[in-house]
Design a protein around this motif. Structure first.
Motif, PDB file in Angstrom:
ATOM      1  N   ARG A  51       0.848  -1.197   0.000  1.00 49.04           N
ATOM      2  CA  ARG A  51       0.000   0.000   0.000  1.00 49.04           C
ATOM      3  C   ARG A  51       0.884   1.248   0.000  1.00 49.04           C
ATOM      4  O   ARG A  51       0.636   2.217  -0.720  1.00 49.04           O
ATOM      5  CB  ARG A  51      -0.875  -0.032   1.254  1.00 49.04           C
ATOM      6  CG  ARG A  51      -1.882   1.089   1.378  1.00 49.04           C
ATOM      7  CD  ARG A  51      -2.535   0.977   2.763  1.00 49.04           C
ATOM      8  NE  ARG A  51      -3.736   1.792   2.908  1.00 49.04           N
ATOM      9  CZ  ARG A  51      -3.729   3.063   3.246  1.00 49.04           C
ATOM     10  NH1 ARG A  51      -2.584   3.692   3.449  1.00 49.04           N
ATOM     11  NH2 ARG A  51      -4.874   3.728   3.384  1.00 49.04           N
ATOM     12  N   SER A  52       1.914   1.199   0.812  1.00 52.78           N
ATOM     13  CA  SER A  52       2.812   2.354   0.925  1.00 52.78           C
ATOM     14  C   SER A  52       3.596   2.592  -0.380  1.00 52.78           C
ATOM     15  O   SER A  52       3.734   3.736  -0.832  1.00 52.78           O
ATOM     16  CB  SER A  52       3.747   2.101   2.116  1.00 52.78           C
ATOM     17  OG  SER A  52       4.888   2.853   2.011  1.00 52.78           O
ATOM     18  N   THR A  53       4.090   1.515  -1.003  1.00 53.42           N
ATOM     19  CA  THR A  53       4.834   1.708  -2.259  1.00 53.42           C
ATOM     20  C   THR A  53       3.889   2.159  -3.372  1.00 53.42           C
ATOM     21  O   THR A  53       4.257   2.984  -4.209  1.00 53.42           O
ATOM     22  CB  THR A  53       5.574   0.422  -2.697  1.00 53.42           C
ATOM     23  OG1 THR A  53       4.661  -0.658  -2.724  1.00 53.42           O
ATOM     24  CG2 THR A  53       6.737   0.104  -1.783  1.00 53.42           C
ATOM     25  N   PHE A  54       2.643   1.651  -3.344  1.00 53.31           N
ATOM     26  CA  PHE A  54       1.686   2.105  -4.352  1.00 53.31           C
ATOM     27  C   PHE A  54       1.425   3.602  -4.180  1.00 53.31           C
ATOM     28  O   PHE A  54       1.428   4.369  -5.156  1.00 53.31           O
ATOM     29  CB  PHE A  54       0.356   1.339  -4.240  1.00 53.31           C
ATOM     30  CG  PHE A  54      -0.661   1.803  -5.250  1.00 53.31           C
ATOM     31  CD1 PHE A  54      -0.705   1.242  -6.512  1.00 53.31           C
ATOM     32  CD2 PHE A  54      -1.534   2.852  -4.957  1.00 53.31           C
ATOM     33  CE1 PHE A  54      -1.606   1.694  -7.471  1.00 53.31           C
ATOM     34  CE2 PHE A  54      -2.445   3.311  -5.913  1.00 53.31           C
ATOM     35  CZ  PHE A  54      -2.477   2.732  -7.166  1.00 53.31           C
ATOM     36  N   SER A  55       1.208   4.007  -2.940  1.00 51.75           N
ATOM     37  CA  SER A  55       0.909   5.414  -2.658  1.00 51.75           C
ATOM     38  C   SER A  55       2.062   6.308  -3.140  1.00 51.75           C
ATOM     39  O   SER A  55       1.839   7.328  -3.805  1.00 51.75           O
ATOM     40  CB  SER A  55       0.695   5.577  -1.155  1.00 51.75           C
ATOM     41  OG  SER A  55       0.554   6.912  -0.824  1.00 51.75           O
ATOM     42  N   ARG A  56       3.282   5.882  -2.831  1.00 48.04           N
ATOM     43  CA  ARG A  56       4.459   6.651  -3.252  1.00 48.04           C
ATOM     44  C   ARG A  56       4.528   6.743  -4.787  1.00 48.04           C
ATOM     45  O   ARG A  56       4.689   7.822  -5.351  1.00 48.04           O
ATOM     46  CB  ARG A  56       5.726   5.950  -2.721  1.00 48.04           C
ATOM     47  CG  ARG A  56       7.024   6.609  -3.129  1.00 48.04           C
ATOM     48  CD  ARG A  56       8.170   5.634  -2.985  1.00 48.04           C
ATOM     49  NE  ARG A  56       8.047   4.503  -3.912  1.00 48.04           N
ATOM     50  CZ  ARG A  56       8.780   3.409  -3.854  1.00 48.04           C
ATOM     51  NH1 ARG A  56       9.664   3.259  -2.900  1.00 48.04           N
ATOM     52  NH2 ARG A  56       8.617   2.439  -4.748  1.00 48.04           N
ATOM     53  N   ASP A  57       4.359   5.593  -5.459  1.00 49.30           N
ATOM     54  CA  ASP A  57       4.516   5.577  -6.919  1.00 49.30           C
ATOM     55  C   ASP A  57       3.354   6.292  -7.623  1.00 49.30           C
ATOM     56  O   ASP A  57       3.552   6.927  -8.656  1.00 49.30           O
ATOM     57  CB  ASP A  57       4.649   4.129  -7.422  1.00 49.30           C
ATOM     58  CG  ASP A  57       5.930   3.487  -6.920  1.00 49.30           C
ATOM     59  OD1 ASP A  57       6.859   4.238  -6.550  1.00 49.30           O
ATOM     60  OD2 ASP A  57       6.002   2.248  -6.876  1.00 49.30           O
ATOM     61  N   TRP A  58       2.169   6.186  -7.042  1.00 43.29           N
ATOM     62  CA  TRP A  58       1.022   6.894  -7.629  1.00 43.29           C
ATOM     63  C   TRP A  58       1.246   8.408  -7.521  1.00 43.29           C
ATOM     64  O   TRP A  58       1.002   9.151  -8.478  1.00 43.29           O
ATOM     65  CB  TRP A  58      -0.270   6.472  -6.932  1.00 43.29           C
ATOM     66  CG  TRP A  58      -1.476   7.243  -7.390  1.00 43.29           C
ATOM     67  CD1 TRP A  58      -2.135   8.220  -6.711  1.00 43.29           C
ATOM     68  CD2 TRP A  58      -2.155   7.119  -8.654  1.00 43.29           C
ATOM     69  NE1 TRP A  58      -3.178   8.701  -7.456  1.00 43.29           N
ATOM     70  CE2 TRP A  58      -3.218   8.052  -8.655  1.00 43.29           C
ATOM     71  CE3 TRP A  58      -1.958   6.315  -9.778  1.00 43.29           C
ATOM     72  CZ2 TRP A  58      -4.081   8.207  -9.733  1.00 43.29           C
ATOM     73  CZ3 TRP A  58      -2.830   6.465 -10.859  1.00 43.29           C
ATOM     74  CH2 TRP A  58      -3.867   7.399 -10.834  1.00 43.29           C
ATOM     75  N   ASP A  59       1.713   8.852  -6.343  1.00 37.45           N
ATOM     76  CA  ASP A  59       1.997  10.288  -6.165  1.00 37.45           C
ATOM     77  C   ASP A  59       3.032  10.759  -7.178  1.00 37.45           C
ATOM     78  O   ASP A  59       2.893  11.824  -7.770  1.00 37.45           O
ATOM     79  CB  ASP A  59       2.503  10.569  -4.746  1.00 37.45           C
ATOM     80  CG  ASP A  59       1.380  10.498  -3.714  1.00 37.45           C
ATOM     81  OD1 ASP A  59       0.201  10.475  -4.137  1.00 37.45           O
ATOM     82  OD2 ASP A  59       1.686  10.446  -2.512  1.00 37.45           O
TER      83      ASP A  59
END
Lengths: 142, 218
Positions: free
Chosen positions: B68-76
């Protein structure tokens, strides 16, 4: 795409490939398990099995051949014949009365194809990643 | 090739007919892989996908909080890139979260004819004098509360890339987030993941869950 995170490498575009996969046995050709068994047998060949000094198929050749067999089964290609190839490679042949596809995997795991289409045309070359479904559709399943 | 769009529809008055599209943009799906070879970002027109897989270099199955955290970072970072290129903000119509579990043979089960140790839904696939099946498949679909999406459950026999027999247990939740804000996307993923977890607990026997837990941590 330079703005993407530094820790990612660009791998390619227009990929038809799969990131990680398994081949469902309910939809694939019924010969799949027997073919994988035959492939496994090749690992047990002795050195000089062809009396020309060939080793048994290399692990890289086995790995690539297994991948090709799984793809052939997914496409429900005709039952293939699988045999060792001089120098540590493997050859896989699948065909009908009108067409034939020969796949050769070299000891480094690189694959090549020779296709005889129903109208008599011959195609050959390196088998590029993910090219097998199109090749099968053109040659064997048309 | 790009993946086709998938949208959960609930209001049948908006059922769509055949769709046609004139493509004036390149039909491509771009792959970006991380240095450990375990994380993949796929970008195409209409989709932004993060995939994780177990690789030799990847030490253990990551917890949801980490992906979830890596997705959030990459989406941002991706949306920052779009803004930087004056491409605007994406309008997010669907979110999807999928777990693909490989339940390998000889780790809690031995034959396709005897799967009661794995799941109650495939406990009787060789009734009477029928032999062990050559292949099995089970699928079900659920509407999630408040029609926030659907949950798809599928279990089927398969052969892995290493040639080993396995049960492919796939759980997918898909639906519309309440807005395109990153916080709402993450909130939908939390919702979808909760129902996937619920389905995993319900479909897999406690014994198999223990084995699966050990398998994930290796």
């Amino acid at each position: 795409m330079s703005a993407l995170p530094e820790q990612y490498d660009y791998l390619g575009a227009s990929s038809t490939g799969y990131w990680s996969r398994a081949t469902p046995t309910t939809y694939s050709a019924e010969w799949l398990r027997d073919a994988l068994g035959e492939l496994d047998e090749l690992r047990r060949l002795d050195n000089d099995w062809d009396s020309y000094g060939s080793p048994p198929p290399t692990p890289d050749a086995i790995r690539k051949a297994r991948e090709l067999i799984l793809r052939l089964a997914e496409e429900c290609a005709p039952t293939p014949s699988i045999r060792p190839f001089g120098g540590g490679g493997i050859q896989i042949e699948s065909g009908t009365s009108r067409s034939e596809l020969q796949l050769t995997v070299d000891p480094n795991g690189q694959a090549f194809f020779l296709a005889l289409a129903p109208q008599g045309q011959i195609e050959e070359g390196e088998l590029l990643s993910n090219a097998l479904p199109n090749l099968l559709a053109r040659v064997l399943l048309s | 090739m790009p993946l086709p769009p998938k949208t959960e529809v609930f209001d049948t008055s908006h059922r769509r007919g055949p769709s046609f599209e004139l493509l004036s943009r390149p039909a491509a799906r771009c792959w970006f892989i991380d240095r450990d070879r375990g994380l993949l970002i796929q970008v195409q027109n209409g989709r932004f996908i993060q995939n994780w897989r177990k690789e030799k270099a990847t030490k253990s199955y990551p917890k949801y909080e980490k992906t979830r955290s890596t997705f959030s970072r990459d989406w941002d970072r991706f949306t920052d890139f779009l803004k930087g290129q004056r491409l605007g903000d994406p309008l997010v119509q669907q979110c999807e979260i999928t777990y693909v579990n490989h339940l390998e043979i000889e780790k809690g089960w031995q034959t396709l004819g005897d799967l009661k140790a794995v799941t109650p839904v495939l406990s009787e696939v060789s009734p009477g004098r029928l032999p062990s099946p050559e292949g099995v498949i089970f699928g079900s679909r659920y509407v999630l509360p408040e029609k926030r999406g659907r949950l798809y459950v599928q279990m089927q026999s398969a052969i892995g890339a290493d040639g080993k027999e396995l049960l492919l247990f796939t759980l997918t939740a898909r639906g519309a987030p309440s807005s395109s804000q990153a916080s709402d996307l993450l909130s939908w993923f939390d919702f979808g993941r909760t129902w996937i977890h619920e389905a995993f607990e319900g479909f897999v026997t406690p014994e198999m869950r223990v084995i699966w837990g050990g398998q994930k941590s290796r």
